[in-house]
Design a protein around this motif. Structure first.
Motif, PDB file in Angstrom:
ATOM      1  N   ALA A 111      -3.060   2.609   9.792  1.00 55.85           N
ATOM      2  CA  ALA A 111      -3.882   3.470   9.020  1.00 55.85           C
ATOM      3  C   ALA A 111      -5.178   2.908   8.683  1.00 55.85           C
ATOM      4  N   SER A 112      -6.289   3.844   8.647  1.00 57.76           N
ATOM      5  CA  SER A 112      -7.540   3.396   8.063  1.00 57.76           C
ATOM      6  C   SER A 112      -7.661   3.164   6.735  1.00 57.76           C
ATOM      7  N   ARG A 113      -8.742   2.554   6.324  1.00 58.88           N
ATOM      8  CA  ARG A 113      -9.021   2.593   4.829  1.00 58.88           C
ATOM      9  C   ARG A 113      -9.134   4.010   4.167  1.00 58.88           C
ATOM     10  N   TRP A 114      -9.864   4.748   4.897  1.00 60.53           N
ATOM     11  CA  TRP A 114     -10.065   6.118   4.453  1.00 60.53           C
ATOM     12  C   TRP A 114      -8.491   6.757   4.151  1.00 60.53           C
ATOM     13  N   THR A 115      -7.642   6.332   5.265  1.00 61.36           N
ATOM     14  CA  THR A 115      -6.418   7.207   5.057  1.00 61.36           C
ATOM     15  C   THR A 115      -5.409   6.693   3.992  1.00 61.36           C
ATOM     16  N   VAL A 116      -5.533   5.208   3.772  1.00 69.52           N
ATOM     17  CA  VAL A 116      -4.899   4.630   2.754  1.00 69.52           C
ATOM     18  C   VAL A 116      -5.474   5.225   1.471  1.00 69.52           C
ATOM     19  N   PHE A 117      -6.653   5.314   1.411  1.00 67.90           N
ATOM     20  CA  PHE A 117      -7.071   6.049   0.017  1.00 67.90           C
ATOM     21  C   PHE A 117      -6.803   7.368  -0.286  1.00 67.90           C
ATOM     22  N   TRP A 118      -6.659   8.151   0.834  1.00 75.60           N
ATOM     23  CA  TRP A 118      -6.607   9.567   0.874  1.00 75.60           C
ATOM     24  C   TRP A 118      -5.233  10.062   0.548  1.00 75.60           C
ATOM     25  N   LYS A 119      -4.371   9.378   1.283  1.00 72.70           N
ATOM     26  CA  LYS A 119      -3.132   9.777   1.369  1.00 72.70           C
ATOM     27  C   LYS A 119      -2.268   8.762   0.639  1.00 72.70           C
ATOM     28  N   VAL A 120      -2.640   7.689   0.355  1.00 72.36           N
ATOM     29  CA  VAL A 120      -1.535   6.590  -0.476  1.00 72.36           C
ATOM     30  C   VAL A 120      -2.128   6.471  -1.722  1.00 72.36           C
ATOM     31  N   VAL A 121      -3.366   6.016  -2.017  1.00 68.21           N
ATOM     32  CA  VAL A 121      -3.621   5.483  -3.362  1.00 68.21           C
ATOM     33  C   VAL A 121      -4.174   6.728  -4.147  1.00 68.21           C
ATOM     34  N   LEU A 122      -4.555   7.816  -3.755  1.00 68.99           N
ATOM     35  CA  LEU A 122      -5.380   8.939  -4.560  1.00 68.99           C
ATOM     36  C   LEU A 122      -4.077   9.770  -5.024  1.00 68.99           C
ATOM     37  N   PRO A 123      -3.223  10.217  -4.150  1.00 69.60           N
ATOM     38  CA  PRO A 123      -2.023  10.805  -5.096  1.00 69.60           C
ATOM     39  C   PRO A 123      -1.419  10.215  -6.021  1.00 69.60           C
ATOM     40  N   LEU A 124      -1.392   8.733  -6.003  1.00 66.72           N
ATOM     41  CA  LEU A 124      -0.715   8.101  -7.220  1.00 66.72           C
ATOM     42  C   LEU A 124      -1.541   7.950  -8.554  1.00 66.72           C
ATOM     43  N   SER A 125      -2.738   8.173  -8.363  1.00 65.66           N
ATOM     44  CA  SER A 125      -3.775   8.023  -9.318  1.00 65.66           C
ATOM     45  C   SER A 125      -3.971   9.519  -9.890  1.00 65.66           C
ATOM     46  N   LEU A 126      -3.183  10.344  -9.739  1.00 65.41           N
ATOM     47  CA  LEU A 126      -3.355  11.961 -10.415  1.00 65.41           C
ATOM     48  C   LEU A 126      -3.210  11.803 -11.933  1.00 65.41           C
ATOM     49  N   PRO A 127      -2.339  11.152 -12.493  1.00 67.23           N
ATOM     50  CA  PRO A 127      -2.494  10.855 -14.165  1.00 67.23           C
ATOM     51  C   PRO A 127      -3.789  10.378 -14.621  1.00 67.23           C
ATOM     52  N   ALA A 128      -4.466   9.440 -14.153  1.00 65.15           N
ATOM     53  CA  ALA A 128      -5.598   9.003 -14.377  1.00 65.15           C
ATOM     54  C   ALA A 128      -6.866  10.004 -14.219  1.00 65.15           C
ATOM     55  N   GLN A 129      -6.758  10.666 -12.915  1.00 63.42           N
ATOM     56  CA  GLN A 129      -7.512  11.706 -12.649  1.00 63.42           C
ATOM     57  C   GLN A 129      -7.692  12.833 -13.631  1.00 63.42           C
ATOM     58  N   ALA A 130      -6.429  13.020 -14.140  1.00 63.65           N
ATOM     59  CA  ALA A 130      -6.204  14.240 -15.066  1.00 63.65           C
ATOM     60  C   ALA A 130      -6.865  14.002 -16.222  1.00 63.65           C
ATOM     61  N   THR A 131      -6.741  12.598 -16.838  1.00 65.20           N
ATOM     62  CA  THR A 131      -7.390  12.192 -18.214  1.00 65.20           C
ATOM     63  C   THR A 131      -8.840  12.274 -18.088  1.00 65.20           C
ATOM     64  N   LEU A 132      -9.293  11.559 -16.919  1.00 62.28           N
ATOM     65  CA  LEU A 132     -10.733  11.515 -16.678  1.00 62.28           C
ATOM     66  C   LEU A 132     -11.301  13.136 -16.757  1.00 62.28           C
ATOM     67  N   GLY A 133     -10.517  13.937 -15.985  1.00 58.53           N
ATOM     68  CA  GLY A 133     -10.971  15.265 -15.910  1.00 58.53           C
ATOM     69  C   GLY A 133     -11.243  15.838 -17.152  1.00 58.53           C
ATOM     70  N   ILE A 134     -10.267  15.830 -18.052  1.00 62.92           N
ATOM     71  CA  ILE A 134     -10.062  16.298 -19.418  1.00 62.92           C
ATOM     72  C   ILE A 134     -11.160  15.857 -20.227  1.00 62.92           C
ATOM     73  N   PHE A 135     -11.651  14.550 -20.159  1.00 58.88           N
ATOM     74  CA  PHE A 135     -12.726  13.929 -20.964  1.00 58.88           C
ATOM     75  C   PHE A 135     -13.765  14.272 -20.348  1.00 58.88           C
ATOM     76  N   THR A 136     -14.071  14.438 -19.254  1.00 61.65           N
ATOM     77  CA  THR A 136     -15.261  14.604 -18.633  1.00 61.65           C
ATOM     78  C   THR A 136     -15.719  16.294 -18.899  1.00 61.65           C
ATOM     79  N   PHE A 137     -14.581  17.224 -18.748  1.00 60.49           N
ATOM     80  CA  PHE A 137     -14.770  18.651 -18.849  1.00 60.49           C
ATOM     81  C   PHE A 137     -15.065  19.077 -20.339  1.00 60.49           C
ATOM     82  N   LEU A 138     -14.540  18.269 -21.439  1.00 63.28           N
ATOM     83  CA  LEU A 138     -14.906  18.324 -22.882  1.00 63.28           C
ATOM     84  C   LEU A 138     -16.011  17.819 -22.960  1.00 63.28           C
ATOM     85  N   ASN A 139     -16.405  16.585 -22.531  1.00 60.82           N
ATOM     86  CA  ASN A 139     -17.739  16.107 -22.880  1.00 60.82           C
ATOM     87  C   ASN A 139     -18.985  17.271 -22.322  1.00 60.82           C
TER      88      ASN A 139
END
Length: 279
Positions: free
Chosen positions: A180-208
């Motif tokens: 798997a390429s580095r982009w595939t690893v990021f897009w299909k492995v790492v990014l889905p596992l980081s959804l809680p952090a992304q949701a948190t960052l998204g909420i803080f960014t939206f409110l700000n």
């Protein structure tokens, strides 16, 4: 464990729960006050706001919002700015955070230190040169001018970087061994596992972005481009109480609904992100 110990623990839990409920009530009271005033006739509020819990009540203030106010235009502007800024911050912070967490490149530590240094610079420290920059580009009174300054989010890069470091590297190594390429690893492995952090960052960014006032008041000079915070502030004159305090409170209530719905929907992701960071 003795019965006395169990009873004592239960009593302590009840006391703690009562204390938390009292603090919550103190926090909610101002919100209830604003909500009650939004249903009061302006003629009654001219005499004082101490009668907020007594009749009469009216829907007139909300009717006037629909009939005469630019509130819906301001809400639309705020939604465009907040959503656009949130999407861009998530994209940039996720990519930069993964690079700092997993990739080796010259000057990585120095660049990461520079990003963290951005957390110490207040908005008032760079808003003047930022205004001059966007003036030279001719972008003031546009959605792009309201969105782009918030895309540089040092906190977002730091949050995503720390969350990516907490993800076991063995998962990525297994994917790399499968060609798997580095982009595939990021897009299909790492990014889905980081959804809680992304949701948190998204909420803080939206409110700000939703509540930001300093930059919109400098960039948006036309009423049609006002965000919600700027539009509401423009109506709060020194004579607001005599001209329509109930109408002003109704706008505040109307404006708070999207934020409350967003927070209620993503609340569990904040808890998951905090728990993941602790692990």
């Amino acid at each position: 464990m003795s019965i006395a110990t169990v009873l004592g623990r239960n009593r302590g839990d009840r006391i703690a729960m009562v204390a938390v409920m009292l603090f919550a009530l103190v926090w909610v009271l101002p919100l209830l006050w604003v909500l009650a005033l939004s249903f009061k006739p302006n003629q009654v509020l001219q005499l004082g706001t101490a009668v907020w819990y007594e009749a009469p009540f009216t829907w007139r203030n909300y009717h006037d919002i629909v009939a005469t106010s630019q509130l819906f235009r301001w809400i639309a502007n705020s939604c465009i700015v907040a959503l656009g800024q949130t999407v861009l911050v998530l994209a940039v912070s996720s990519l930069a955070g993964y690079a700092f967490a997993r990739l080796e490149f010259p000057g990585r530590k120095l660049l990461f230190a520079a990003v963290l240094a951005g957390l110490a610079i207040p908005q008032a420290g760079y808003v003047a040169p930022l205004h001059r920059l966007f003036a030279d580009w001719g972008l003031h009174n546009t959605h792009a001018a309201l969105i782009l300054p918030g895309v540089a989010a040092p906190f977002g890069v730091f949050l995503m970087s720390q969350y990516f470091k907490a993800i076991p590297i063995e998962l990525e190594e297994a994917a790399l061994l499968d060609n798997a390429s580095r982009w595939t690893v990021f897009w299909k492995v790492v990014l889905p596992l980081s959804l809680p952090a992304q949701a948190t960052l998204g909420i803080f960014t939206f409110l700000n972005a939703w509540n930001d006032y300093l930059w919109p008041v400098m960039s948006a000079t036309q009423p049609a481009m006002y965000t919600l915070s700027l539009g509401l502030a423009s109506m709060q004159t020194n004579f607001a109480q005599s001209e329509g305090l109930g109408f002003l409170m109704a706008q505040a209530v109307f404006a708070a609904i999207p934020v409350l719905v967003l927070y209620a929907f993503f609340q569990r992701h904040i808890v998951a992100a905090v728990a993941g960071g602790v692990r």
